[in-house]
Each structure stands twice: as C-alpha cells, then as structure tokens.
Design a protein around this motif. Sequence first.
Motif, short mmCIF file in Angstrom:
data_model
loop_
_atom_site.label_atom_id
_atom_site.label_comp_id
_atom_site.label_asym_id
_atom_site.label_seq_id
_atom_site.Cartn_x
_atom_site.Cartn_y
_atom_site.Cartn_z
N LYS A 107 0.83 -1.20 0.00
CA LYS A 107 0.00 0.00 0.00
C LYS A 107 0.87 1.25 0.00
N LEU A 108 1.89 1.27 0.85
CA LEU A 108 2.77 2.44 0.89
C LEU A 108 3.50 2.61 -0.43
N LEU A 109 3.97 1.53 -1.01
CA LEU A 109 4.64 1.58 -2.31
C LEU A 109 3.72 2.21 -3.37
N CYS A 110 2.46 1.78 -3.40
CA CYS A 110 1.50 2.29 -4.37
C CYS A 110 1.17 3.75 -4.15
N GLU A 111 1.18 4.18 -2.91
CA GLU A 111 0.88 5.58 -2.60
C GLU A 111 2.05 6.50 -2.96
N LEU A 112 3.27 5.95 -2.95
CA LEU A 112 4.46 6.77 -3.19
C LEU A 112 4.96 6.74 -4.63
N TYR A 113 4.62 5.68 -5.39
CA TYR A 113 5.19 5.49 -6.73
C TYR A 113 4.12 5.18 -7.76
N PRO A 114 4.35 5.61 -9.00
CA PRO A 114 3.48 5.16 -10.09
C PRO A 114 3.89 3.74 -10.46
N PRO A 115 3.16 3.10 -11.38
CA PRO A 115 3.63 1.79 -11.86
C PRO A 115 5.06 1.93 -12.39
N PHE A 116 5.87 0.88 -12.20
CA PHE A 116 7.28 0.98 -12.60
C PHE A 116 7.85 -0.38 -12.97
N VAL A 117 9.06 -0.33 -13.57
CA VAL A 117 9.79 -1.54 -13.94
C VAL A 117 11.19 -1.43 -13.34
N VAL A 118 11.60 -2.44 -12.60
CA VAL A 118 12.95 -2.50 -12.03
C VAL A 118 13.83 -3.33 -12.95
N GLY A 119 14.97 -2.76 -13.33
CA GLY A 119 15.96 -3.49 -14.11
C GLY A 119 15.47 -3.95 -15.48
N GLY A 120 14.45 -3.27 -16.01
CA GLY A 120 13.91 -3.68 -17.30
C GLY A 120 13.23 -5.04 -17.25
N PHE A 121 12.93 -5.52 -16.04
CA PHE A 121 12.43 -6.89 -15.89
C PHE A 121 11.21 -7.02 -14.99
N LEU A 122 11.26 -6.47 -13.80
CA LEU A 122 10.22 -6.67 -12.80
C LEU A 122 9.21 -5.53 -12.89
N SER A 123 8.04 -5.81 -13.49
CA SER A 123 7.01 -4.79 -13.72
C SER A 123 5.98 -4.82 -12.61
N VAL A 124 5.87 -3.71 -11.90
CA VAL A 124 4.94 -3.60 -10.77
C VAL A 124 3.84 -2.61 -11.15
N GLY A 125 2.63 -3.14 -11.31
CA GLY A 125 1.49 -2.28 -11.57
C GLY A 125 0.88 -1.85 -10.25
N THR A 126 0.40 -0.63 -10.21
CA THR A 126 -0.22 -0.13 -8.99
C THR A 126 -1.60 0.42 -9.33
N PRO A 127 -2.54 0.31 -8.41
CA PRO A 127 -3.86 0.89 -8.68
C PRO A 127 -3.77 2.41 -8.69
N GLU A 128 -4.53 3.01 -9.57
CA GLU A 128 -4.57 4.48 -9.63
C GLU A 128 -5.81 4.96 -8.89
N PRO A 129 -5.74 6.13 -8.28
CA PRO A 129 -6.92 6.67 -7.62
C PRO A 129 -8.08 6.73 -8.62
N GLY A 130 -9.21 6.18 -8.21
CA GLY A 130 -10.37 6.12 -9.08
C GLY A 130 -10.39 4.88 -9.96
N GLY A 131 -9.25 4.18 -10.05
CA GLY A 131 -9.17 2.99 -10.89
C GLY A 131 -9.07 1.71 -10.09
N ASP A 152 18.08 -0.36 -11.54
CA ASP A 152 17.53 0.89 -12.07
C ASP A 152 16.02 0.76 -12.19
N VAL A 153 15.37 1.88 -12.40
CA VAL A 153 13.90 1.89 -12.44
C VAL A 153 13.42 2.85 -13.51
N VAL A 154 12.31 2.48 -14.14
CA VAL A 154 11.63 3.33 -15.11
C VAL A 154 10.15 3.33 -14.73
N ALA A 155 9.59 4.53 -14.58
CA ALA A 155 8.16 4.63 -14.30
C ALA A 155 7.39 4.48 -15.61
N TRP A 156 6.18 3.92 -15.53
CA TRP A 156 5.35 3.78 -16.73
C TRP A 156 4.77 5.11 -17.11
#
Length: 190
Positions: free
Chosen positions: A60-84, A186-190
């Motif tokens: 929950k804290l991760l989702c509140e602080l970060y948008p969806p992101f990919v770590v190392g070009g490999f690990l894709s973490v989707g997060t719920p968006e407010p209203g979504g 490294d990390v890239v936000a969606w």
Amino acid sequence: MDDFAGTQAPIRRLTDPAEAIAALELAVPGMSSVRLPVPAVIDWPVLEAELGIALPADYKLLCELYPPFVVGGFLSVGTPEPGGESGWVEGTRDELETVGEWCEEADLAVALHPFPAPGGLLPWAVSPQGDFFLWSTHPTDPREWTVTVASRSSVWWHYTGGMVQFMAEFAAGVLEPWALPRVRPDVVAW
C-alpha cells in the motif's frame, strides 16, 4: 516436470513498511527520482472489499508513493490508480486465471492454488518474459504474506520476506535469482 528450487529467507524480515521502502530506495537509487510529488490517495477499503482480502502495508505504501514501474527492465509492478481501484481488481482477477492454469500444470511436491483459496497465490508483478511474482497469502494477517516466484521456465521458489523487501534484495543481487536473470538496480516509471 516443474522444479521447485527452494526457499530463500532474508537475514531479518522488514516488517515496517517505511523501512522496506527505504531498503528498496537504497538498492535502486533511482526510485526517489520517480516518486510521486504527492502521495496517491487510493481507496483501499473499496479495493480490498472488491478483492476480498486486505493487502500488505508495504505494498500500500509503495502504491501511494510510486506510479507503476519496472525495475531493471524486468520486474514490472502495476499499482492501482486513484479512481481505478475496480479496474485494478478486474485486472488482478484476469491474471488469477493464468495463475490458476500454472498451478494446475505445475508438478510440485506441495500443490499451490490461486487466491481465493486459503493461502492462495495473488499476483503483484510480472516480467516481460511472462514470469509471475506472487504473494502467498495468509488468511488473517497480510503482514505474514510471503513471495512465490513462478518462472516461465517452470521453476518455482519462495521468499519468506515481504514483496518490497524481495524487490530490494532481488535488485541488490542478494537473492539467488533461480531461473530469472540478474537485474540492474535501475527503475523506469510507466
């Protein structure tokens, strides 16, 4: 024949969500650069009611602080968006169908099942190769949830810490990646 590679454990399980986030930011220095300027306000009660279970505080804290992101070009973490929140639950249910198929096909000594089965697997991330990163849920306490990895190459393994700590240790190279590639911190936000 699927393989169960084993279980890895952190030296010390991080139970404080802020401490787990700090470990991730230390392991992946670019995390702070993709942090949201204002924490997202996600309607957790609605999301959890639709999902049918409370989620871990570190997620929950991760989702509140970060948008969806990919770590190392490999690990894709989707997060719920407010209203979504409902859309996130629907997407998770779609992924659970695939997880269920994988569980049925897996030839493991101890059978695994998708959520909502007691202790069932609930996805929280994927890789571009189709690997799943899952919670092994605990019916009464999300602080007890651990991580299960289901690789596309049919190797399954467990990690006895939380998901944010898993990402930190995976990115830092602390974990043996068993059937997964090593990732860059490294990390890239969606």
